[in-house]
Scaffold this motif. Structure first.
Motif, PDB file in Angstrom:
ATOM      1  N   LEU A 118       0.828  -1.201   0.000  1.00  0.00           N
ATOM      2  CA  LEU A 118       0.000   0.000   0.000  1.00  0.00           C
ATOM      3  C   LEU A 118       0.866   1.257   0.000  1.00  0.00           C
ATOM      4  O   LEU A 118       0.498   2.280  -0.572  1.00  0.00           O
ATOM      5  CB  LEU A 118      -0.933  -0.006   1.222  1.00  0.00           C
ATOM      6  N   GLN A 119       2.027   1.193   0.648  1.00  0.00           N
ATOM      7  CA  GLN A 119       2.944   2.334   0.642  1.00  0.00           C
ATOM      8  C   GLN A 119       3.534   2.547  -0.746  1.00  0.00           C
ATOM      9  O   GLN A 119       3.706   3.677  -1.193  1.00  0.00           O
ATOM     10  CB  GLN A 119       4.074   2.097   1.650  1.00  0.00           C
ATOM     11  N   ALA A 120       3.855   1.456  -1.446  1.00  0.00           N
ATOM     12  CA  ALA A 120       4.498   1.561  -2.759  1.00  0.00           C
ATOM     13  C   ALA A 120       3.506   1.965  -3.837  1.00  0.00           C
ATOM     14  O   ALA A 120       3.866   2.645  -4.797  1.00  0.00           O
ATOM     15  CB  ALA A 120       5.147   0.220  -3.127  1.00  0.00           C
ATOM     16  N   ASN A 121       2.252   1.557  -3.704  1.00  0.00           N
ATOM     17  CA  ASN A 121       1.277   1.728  -4.778  1.00  0.00           C
ATOM     18  C   ASN A 121       1.064   3.178  -5.214  1.00  0.00           C
ATOM     19  O   ASN A 121       1.171   3.475  -6.398  1.00  0.00           O
ATOM     20  CB  ASN A 121      -0.050   1.095  -4.352  1.00  0.00           C
ATOM     21  N   PRO A 122       0.770   4.134  -4.292  1.00  0.00           N
ATOM     22  CA  PRO A 122       0.528   5.500  -4.754  1.00  0.00           C
ATOM     23  C   PRO A 122       1.784   6.256  -5.154  1.00  0.00           C
ATOM     24  O   PRO A 122       1.715   7.256  -5.848  1.00  0.00           O
ATOM     25  CB  PRO A 122      -0.119   6.170  -3.531  1.00  0.00           C
ATOM     26  N   HIS A 123       2.943   5.748  -4.759  1.00  0.00           N
ATOM     27  CA  HIS A 123       4.190   6.486  -4.968  1.00  0.00           C
ATOM     28  C   HIS A 123       4.454   6.727  -6.444  1.00  0.00           C
ATOM     29  O   HIS A 123       4.736   7.850  -6.870  1.00  0.00           O
ATOM     30  CB  HIS A 123       5.343   5.710  -4.331  1.00  0.00           C
ATOM     31  N   PHE A 124       4.374   5.680  -7.258  1.00  0.00           N
ATOM     32  CA  PHE A 124       4.679   5.846  -8.678  1.00  0.00           C
ATOM     33  C   PHE A 124       3.586   6.621  -9.391  1.00  0.00           C
ATOM     34  O   PHE A 124       3.834   7.276 -10.404  1.00  0.00           O
ATOM     35  CB  PHE A 124       4.921   4.487  -9.340  1.00  0.00           C
ATOM     36  N   ILE A 125       2.357   6.574  -8.870  1.00  0.00           N
ATOM     37  CA  ILE A 125       1.255   7.308  -9.503  1.00  0.00           C
ATOM     38  C   ILE A 125       1.527   8.811  -9.440  1.00  0.00           C
ATOM     39  O   ILE A 125       1.409   9.525 -10.440  1.00  0.00           O
ATOM     40  CB  ILE A 125      -0.088   6.986  -8.818  1.00  0.00           C
ATOM     41  N   TYR A 126       1.899   9.304  -8.258  1.00  0.00           N
ATOM     42  CA  TYR A 126       2.136  10.733  -8.080  1.00  0.00           C
ATOM     43  C   TYR A 126       3.271  11.215  -8.983  1.00  0.00           C
ATOM     44  O   TYR A 126       3.177  12.282  -9.609  1.00  0.00           O
ATOM     45  CB  TYR A 126       2.477  11.033  -6.616  1.00  0.00           C
ATOM     46  N   ASN A 127       4.351  10.425  -9.054  1.00  0.00           N
ATOM     47  CA  ASN A 127       5.501  10.854  -9.851  1.00  0.00           C
ATOM     48  C   ASN A 127       5.210  10.830 -11.340  1.00  0.00           C
ATOM     49  O   ASN A 127       5.636  11.721 -12.079  1.00  0.00           O
ATOM     50  CB  ASN A 127       6.707   9.975  -9.526  1.00  0.00           C
ATOM     51  N   ALA A 128       4.479   9.822 -11.802  1.00  0.00           N
ATOM     52  CA  ALA A 128       4.130   9.764 -13.216  1.00  0.00           C
ATOM     53  C   ALA A 128       3.201  10.911 -13.595  1.00  0.00           C
ATOM     54  O   ALA A 128       3.371  11.548 -14.644  1.00  0.00           O
ATOM     55  CB  ALA A 128       3.478   8.423 -13.539  1.00  0.00           C
ATOM     56  N   LEU A 129       2.218  11.207 -12.757  1.00  0.00           N
ATOM     57  CA  LEU A 129       1.301  12.314 -13.035  1.00  0.00           C
ATOM     58  C   LEU A 129       2.030  13.657 -13.044  1.00  0.00           C
ATOM     59  O   LEU A 129       1.705  14.545 -13.842  1.00  0.00           O
ATOM     60  CB  LEU A 129       0.178  12.339 -11.994  1.00  0.00           C
ATOM     61  N   ALA A 130       3.037  13.793 -12.172  1.00  0.00           N
ATOM     62  CA  ALA A 130       3.816  15.034 -12.150  1.00  0.00           C
ATOM     63  C   ALA A 130       4.562  15.216 -13.469  1.00  0.00           C
ATOM     64  O   ALA A 130       4.656  16.336 -14.005  1.00  0.00           O
ATOM     65  CB  ALA A 130       4.792  15.019 -10.981  1.00  0.00           C
ATOM     66  N   SER A 131       5.092  14.125 -14.018  1.00  0.00           N
ATOM     67  CA  SER A 131       5.809  14.202 -15.292  1.00  0.00           C
ATOM     68  C   SER A 131       4.863  14.542 -16.435  1.00  0.00           C
ATOM     69  O   SER A 131       5.210  15.326 -17.329  1.00  0.00           O
ATOM     70  CB  SER A 131       6.509  12.866 -15.578  1.00  0.00           C
TER      71      SER A 131
ATOM     72  N   LYS B  34       2.786  21.989 -23.155  1.00  0.00           N
ATOM     73  CA  LYS B  34       3.839  22.207 -24.142  1.00  0.00           C
ATOM     74  C   LYS B  34       3.647  21.364 -25.397  1.00  0.00           C
ATOM     75  O   LYS B  34       3.950  21.817 -26.509  1.00  0.00           O
ATOM     76  CB  LYS B  34       5.214  21.900 -23.521  1.00  0.00           C
ATOM     77  N   ASP B  35       3.172  20.157 -25.233  1.00  0.00           N
ATOM     78  CA  ASP B  35       3.111  19.235 -26.375  1.00  0.00           C
ATOM     79  C   ASP B  35       1.945  18.269 -26.185  1.00  0.00           C
ATOM     80  O   ASP B  35       2.118  17.188 -25.603  1.00  0.00           O
ATOM     81  CB  ASP B  35       4.438  18.481 -26.501  1.00  0.00           C
ATOM     82  N   PRO B  36       0.752  18.614 -26.661  1.00  0.00           N
ATOM     83  CA  PRO B  36      -0.420  17.746 -26.487  1.00  0.00           C
ATOM     84  C   PRO B  36      -0.229  16.351 -27.079  1.00  0.00           C
ATOM     85  O   PRO B  36      -0.696  15.366 -26.507  1.00  0.00           O
ATOM     86  CB  PRO B  36      -1.531  18.508 -27.212  1.00  0.00           C
ATOM     87  N   ALA B  37       0.443  16.251 -28.239  1.00  0.00           N
ATOM     88  CA  ALA B  37       0.653  14.941 -28.857  1.00  0.00           C
ATOM     89  C   ALA B  37       1.539  14.061 -27.970  1.00  0.00           C
ATOM     90  O   ALA B  37       1.278  12.864 -27.789  1.00  0.00           O
ATOM     91  CB  ALA B  37       1.278  15.112 -30.234  1.00  0.00           C
ATOM     92  N   MET B  38       2.590  14.671 -27.427  1.00  0.00           N
ATOM     93  CA  MET B  38       3.468  13.937 -26.530  1.00  0.00           C
ATOM     94  C   MET B  38       2.722  13.541 -25.259  1.00  0.00           C
ATOM     95  O   MET B  38       2.901  12.441 -24.715  1.00  0.00           O
ATOM     96  CB  MET B  38       4.693  14.788 -26.176  1.00  0.00           C
TER      97      MET B  38
ATOM     98  N   GLN C 212      11.876  10.450 -19.454  1.00  0.00           N
ATOM     99  CA  GLN C 212      12.804  11.017 -20.437  1.00  0.00           C
ATOM    100  C   GLN C 212      12.197  12.192 -21.190  1.00  0.00           C
ATOM    101  O   GLN C 212      12.932  12.952 -21.830  1.00  0.00           O
ATOM    102  CB  GLN C 212      13.267   9.932 -21.409  1.00  0.00           C
ATOM    103  N   VAL C 213      10.894  12.350 -21.132  1.00  0.00           N
ATOM    104  CA  VAL C 213      10.273  13.549 -21.679  1.00  0.00           C
ATOM    105  C   VAL C 213      10.565  14.734 -20.762  1.00  0.00           C
ATOM    106  O   VAL C 213      10.855  15.842 -21.202  1.00  0.00           O
ATOM    107  CB  VAL C 213       8.751  13.349 -21.847  1.00  0.00           C
ATOM    108  N   ARG C 214      10.533  14.461 -19.489  1.00  0.00           N
ATOM    109  CA  ARG C 214      10.792  15.525 -18.507  1.00  0.00           C
ATOM    110  C   ARG C 214      12.290  15.817 -18.381  1.00  0.00           C
ATOM    111  O   ARG C 214      12.705  16.963 -18.330  1.00  0.00           O
ATOM    112  CB  ARG C 214      10.223  15.101 -17.154  1.00  0.00           C
TER     113      ARG C 214
END
Length: 234
Positions: free
Chosen positions: A61-74, A81-85, A127-129
């Protein structure tokens, strides 16, 4: 005290059976103690397994939301800047989220190939960020199992705390695997600012502890971190 010790003690303090009925009574007493001993052992094992499963679920449960927040931030970073991307990143994120969410609620171990695919989806987002981020793979072994989300957080730390603190966010992360005589080894290296220990900033840094504990519980694995200031971390 073992069952054999208990029985020996009973026999030493009891008269020798003088009849068949006395022998039956002694055997009945022995069976009663034997069953009580076995039942106690079973109950202790069940409680231990329940505690281990509960502890593992809490770490998941600790690990589950962690990657969600970071991916959404990216994704948020590139959205205007780039809707297609952004669309391609959302597609990667959807695949990544679906796969990891399923893995976290199913078996404690998954194939490394699956973890690697999830890692690559995550890195395409990062790598986009971090456009000066390079990723290298040296996969010499891949036919083994490991806990879900045990490699990706290490790569995430390498980017965030290593390369991300260098000027221009420039650097290389390398993911390497190898088969040893009695185990498999996964190595994540970066050429960032170097790991100097968990920062004492009052924040709950659970990532490394989480991975180390899940490796230990699920497959008897270990995690070792070595860093050299301004040279990188392994």
């Amino acid at each position: 005290m073992s069952m054999a010790t208990i029985l020996f003690d009973i026999l030493n303090h009891s008269p020798i059976p003088e009849s068949f009925s006395d022998l039956c009574a002694a055997l009945s007493l022995y069976l009663m103690f034997f069953n009580m001993y076995n039942e106690r052992g079973r109950n202790l094992l069940i409680k231990k397994n329940e505690l281990t499963e509960s502890r593992l679920n809490n770490m998941i449960l600790q690990a589950n939301p962690h990657f969600i927040y970071n991916a959404l931030a990216s994704i948020e970073y590139i959205c205007d800047k780039d809707p297609a991307m952004t669309k391609r990143m959302l597609n990667d994120f959807t695949k990544y989220l679906r796969s990891n969410s399923a893995n976290l609620t199913q078996k404690p171990l998954i194939p490394f190939t699956q973890e690697l695919e999830n890692l690559k989806a995550y890195l395409r987002i990062e790598q986009v960020r971090f456009q000066n981020l390079k990723v290298e793979y040296d996969i010499a072994a891949q036919d083994f199992m490991l806990p879900c989300l045990s490699v990706q957080p290490l790569v995430e730390n390498a980017i965030k705390h290593g390369i991300g603190k260098r000027r221009g966010n420039a650097g290389t992360v390398t993911v390497r695997t190898e088969e040893l005589p009695d185990s498999f080894r996964i190595t994540v290296t970066d050429d960032g600012v170097g790991y100097t220990g968990i920062p004492d900033d009052g924040k709950p840094h659970l990532g490394i502890t989480n991975i180390r504990e899940r490796l230990k519980i699920c497959c008897g694995g270990t995690l070792t971190i070595e860093g050299t200031p301004w040279q990188g971390t392994t």
